[in-house]
Design an enzyme around this catalytic site. Structure first.
Site, mmCIF file in Angstrom:
data_model
loop_
_atom_site.group_PDB
_atom_site.id
_atom_site.type_symbol
_atom_site.label_atom_id
_atom_site.label_comp_id
_atom_site.label_asym_id
_atom_site.label_seq_id
_atom_site.Cartn_x
_atom_site.Cartn_y
_atom_site.Cartn_z
ATOM 1 N N CYS A 114 -4.429 13.883 104.601
ATOM 2 C CA CYS A 114 -4.181 13.659 103.168
ATOM 3 C C CYS A 114 -4.094 12.184 102.821
ATOM 4 O O CYS A 114 -4.090 11.831 101.642
ATOM 5 C CB CYS A 114 -2.904 14.367 102.739
ATOM 6 S SG CYS A 114 -2.933 16.106 103.144
ATOM 7 N N HIS A 254 -0.207 11.105 97.141
ATOM 8 C CA HIS A 254 -0.695 12.403 97.594
ATOM 9 C C HIS A 254 0.160 13.512 96.993
ATOM 10 O O HIS A 254 1.389 13.455 97.027
ATOM 11 C CB HIS A 254 -0.656 12.474 99.127
ATOM 12 C CG HIS A 254 -0.959 13.849 99.641
ATOM 13 N ND1 HIS A 254 -2.026 14.593 99.157
ATOM 14 C CD2 HIS A 254 -0.332 14.632 100.549
ATOM 15 C CE1 HIS A 254 -2.030 15.760 99.767
ATOM 16 N NE2 HIS A 254 -1.024 15.817 100.609
ATOM 17 N N ASN A 284 -2.177 21.245 96.484
ATOM 18 C CA ASN A 284 -2.423 20.208 97.488
ATOM 19 C C ASN A 284 -3.905 20.263 97.879
ATOM 20 O O ASN A 284 -4.342 21.217 98.520
ATOM 21 C CB ASN A 284 -1.518 20.463 98.701
ATOM 22 C CG ASN A 284 -1.724 19.443 99.818
ATOM 23 O OD1 ASN A 284 -2.691 18.694 99.825
ATOM 24 N ND2 ASN A 284 -0.806 19.437 100.769
HETATM 25 N N1 ACO Z 1 7.244 32.578 98.780
HETATM 26 C C1 ACO Z 1 8.524 33.021 98.932
HETATM 27 N N2 ACO Z 1 9.317 32.612 99.939
HETATM 28 C C2 ACO Z 1 8.799 31.735 100.819
HETATM 29 C C3 ACO Z 1 7.483 31.242 100.703
HETATM 30 C C4 ACO Z 1 6.703 31.709 99.636
HETATM 31 N N3 ACO Z 1 5.442 31.290 99.433
HETATM 32 N N4 ACO Z 1 7.258 30.385 101.721
HETATM 33 C C5 ACO Z 1 8.388 30.316 102.440
HETATM 34 N N5 ACO Z 1 9.326 31.155 101.894
HETATM 35 C C6 ACO Z 1 10.690 31.389 102.338
HETATM 36 C C7 ACO Z 1 10.877 31.134 103.819
HETATM 37 O O1 ACO Z 1 10.527 32.270 104.568
HETATM 38 C C8 ACO Z 1 12.345 30.814 103.878
HETATM 39 O O2 ACO Z 1 13.056 32.026 103.852
HETATM 40 P P1 ACO Z 1 14.378 32.197 104.749
HETATM 41 O O3 ACO Z 1 15.348 31.162 104.232
HETATM 42 O O4 ACO Z 1 14.788 33.607 104.471
HETATM 43 O O5 ACO Z 1 13.959 31.934 106.153
HETATM 44 C C9 ACO Z 1 12.624 30.085 102.554
HETATM 45 O O6 ACO Z 1 11.535 30.451 101.684
HETATM 46 C C10 ACO Z 1 12.659 28.595 102.692
HETATM 47 O O7 ACO Z 1 11.518 28.170 103.435
HETATM 48 P P2 ACO Z 1 11.264 26.663 103.773
HETATM 49 O O8 ACO Z 1 10.001 26.557 104.581
HETATM 50 O O9 ACO Z 1 12.510 26.030 104.334
HETATM 51 O O10 ACO Z 1 11.004 26.095 102.304
HETATM 52 P P3 ACO Z 1 10.931 24.614 101.799
HETATM 53 O O11 ACO Z 1 11.862 24.446 100.689
HETATM 54 O O12 ACO Z 1 10.963 23.593 102.917
HETATM 55 O O13 ACO Z 1 9.455 24.563 101.177
HETATM 56 C C11 ACO Z 1 7.279 23.712 101.717
HETATM 57 C C12 ACO Z 1 8.343 24.746 102.033
HETATM 58 C C13 ACO Z 1 6.853 23.905 100.278
HETATM 59 C C14 ACO Z 1 6.095 23.925 102.642
HETATM 60 C C15 ACO Z 1 7.863 22.294 101.891
HETATM 61 O O14 ACO Z 1 8.520 22.207 103.131
HETATM 62 C C16 ACO Z 1 6.806 21.229 101.818
HETATM 63 O O15 ACO Z 1 6.221 20.968 100.782
HETATM 64 N N6 ACO Z 1 6.564 20.518 102.946
HETATM 65 C C17 ACO Z 1 5.634 19.409 102.971
HETATM 66 C C18 ACO Z 1 4.233 19.871 103.186
HETATM 67 C C19 ACO Z 1 3.325 18.677 103.096
HETATM 68 O O16 ACO Z 1 3.703 17.671 102.531
HETATM 69 N N7 ACO Z 1 2.159 18.697 103.663
HETATM 70 C C20 ACO Z 1 1.424 17.416 103.552
HETATM 71 C C21 ACO Z 1 0.333 17.322 104.246
HETATM 72 S S1 ACO Z 1 -0.817 18.578 103.832
HETATM 73 C C22 ACO Z 1 -2.268 18.089 104.578
HETATM 74 O O17 ACO Z 1 -2.367 17.045 105.199
HETATM 75 C C23 ACO Z 1 -3.410 19.062 104.496
#
Ligand code: ACO
Length: 341
Positions: A114, A254, A284
């Site tokens: 990214c 990004h 994204n």
């Molecule tokens: N819908 C509903 N619930 C979900 C979903 C969904 N789509 N996805 C995850 N959950 C649940 C999980 O199972 C978890 O449930 P639990 O607490 O019962 O175990 C809860 O939601 C929290 O999950 P987390 O993964 O901790 O959620 P978080 O708040 O961290 O959000 C996310 C996840 C959006 C992926 C975030 O961590 C993020 O944006 N990370 C950065 C990603 C990124 O920046 N990538 C960049 C590079 S991309 C590239 O290079 C191609």
């Protein structure tokens, strides 16, 4: 005697098909409320079955060339940064070079996740500064939805397809690209990867059944790295340019998560309204998200000569990058909408 490099044209393209959060609710166990509150994403674009990354790149490239009023045959170089090339080889850049008629240009691909557009901008600018190139076309193009595991709710709600491009040309020192900082933390490479299909893991029907042909991501770990790393790499680039955060007109970052945009802005001390946000409509789009966001504010007429634009990226690698520009292009005259498809 010019010895800097600046952006003299911008363009982008997103596919027509829109996948909304409501659509995703029908596909996996998720909700619009969860997606919006955790990411800021409301919808994303999906490439048509007959569209590969090069097709998106060609559209963005033609728009950038038109904006720059540069003929394809005047280009010296075409650089494409992508995680999702049409195929391993030939390079997607060569396919684009042929399609747009850049008959006098060299062409190569880069892969920097990214952060890709920032790596490509810095590379293109150096060809202008060091090799006396006249025009370099820098493109990011992604069809991430082709490597998305549509049964994994933790990743499939995040990604979309699109492309963005910029034409670079020489300029006076002190204008255009003022500085950049590029970083790589390879020890965190396993946080975001496409495990199968390369020379390490050849795909078999069993591995495809395990989705090893799809992107895997440790989202929360990347979130923490990004929130710490973005202000640091941005500050390195700002210090090199001799520019303070208060002088920054627009941050083109990004687009991975609205919460990351907000947290990074807070840590940099830059008000939210100066941080460009397009994640709600495109999700994204990996390397394409920075030029898509750039084209969005540019075509809204929000950039003026002399503005300081801070580009910041982070992603697969784990890579980080920032670039500081003193903007030189006049505001785009047609303020109707951006980007068209
Ligand atoms: N819908 C509903 N619930 C979900 C979903 C969904 N789509 N996805 C995850 N959950 C649940 C999980 O199972 C978890 O449930 P639990 O607490 O019962 O175990 C809860 O939601 C929290 O999950 P987390 O993964 O901790 O959620 P978080 O708040 O961290 O959000 C996310 C996840 C959006 C992926 C975030 O961590 C993020 O944006 N990370 C950065 C990603 C990124 O920046 N990538 C960049 C590079 S991309 C590239 O290079 C191609």
């Amino acid at each position: 005697m010019p010895c800097g490099a600046t952006i003299c044209g911008v363009g982008s393209y997103v596919p027509e098909r829109i996948l909304t959060n409501a659509d995703l609710e029908q596909m996996v166990d998720t909700s619009d409320e969860w997606i919006v509150s955790h990411t800021g994403i409301r919808e994303r674009r999906i490439a048509a079955d007959n569209q590969a990354s090069s097709d998106l790149a060609i559209m963005a490239a033609q728009r950038a060339l038109q904006d720059a009023a540069v003929r394809p045959e005047d280009l010296n170089l075409v650089i494409v940064n992508t995680l999702t090339p049409d195929m391993s080889f030939p390079a997607t850049a060569c396919l684009v070079e042929d399609a747009i008629g850049a008959t006098n240009a060299g062409a190569f691909d880069m892969s920097s996740g990214c952060t890709g557009f920032i790596y490509a901008l810095a590379t293109g600018a150096n060809f202008i500064r060091i090799q006396d190139y006249e025009y370099v076309l820098v493109i990011s193009a992604e069809t991430l939805t082709r490597i998305t595991n549509w049964t994994d709710r933790s990743t499939c709600v995040l990604f979309g397809d699109g492309a963005g491009a910029a034409v670079l040309k020489p300029c006076r020192e002190g204008e255009g690209l003022l500085s950049y900082a590029l970083e790589s933390y390879g020890e965190h490479g396993d946080l975001l990867m496409l495990p199968g299909g390369g020379s390490r893991l050849r795909l078999t029907p069993e591995l495809i059944a395990q989705h090893k042909d799809c992107l895997e991501m440790e989202g929360p770990e990347i979130f923490k790295l990004a929130v710490r790393g973005i202000p640091a790499v941005a500050k390195t680039a700002l210090d090199k340019a001799g520019v303070s955060a208060a002088q920054v007109t627009a941050v083109v970052m990004h687009q991975a998560n609205k919460r990351i945009l907000d947290a990074a802005g807070q840590r940099l001390g830059i008000p939210t309204e100066r941080i460009v946000c397009t994640i709600d409509k495109y999700g994204n789009t990996s390397a394409s998200s920075v030029p898509l966001a750039l084209d969005d504010i540019y075509r809204r007429g929000q950039l003026h000569p002399g503005d300081i634009v801070l580009f910041v990226g982070f992603g697969a690698g784990f890579t980080l990058g920032a670039a500081v520009f003193r903007w030189t292009l006049e505001p785009f005259s047609n303020t109707t909408s951006a980007p068209a498809h």
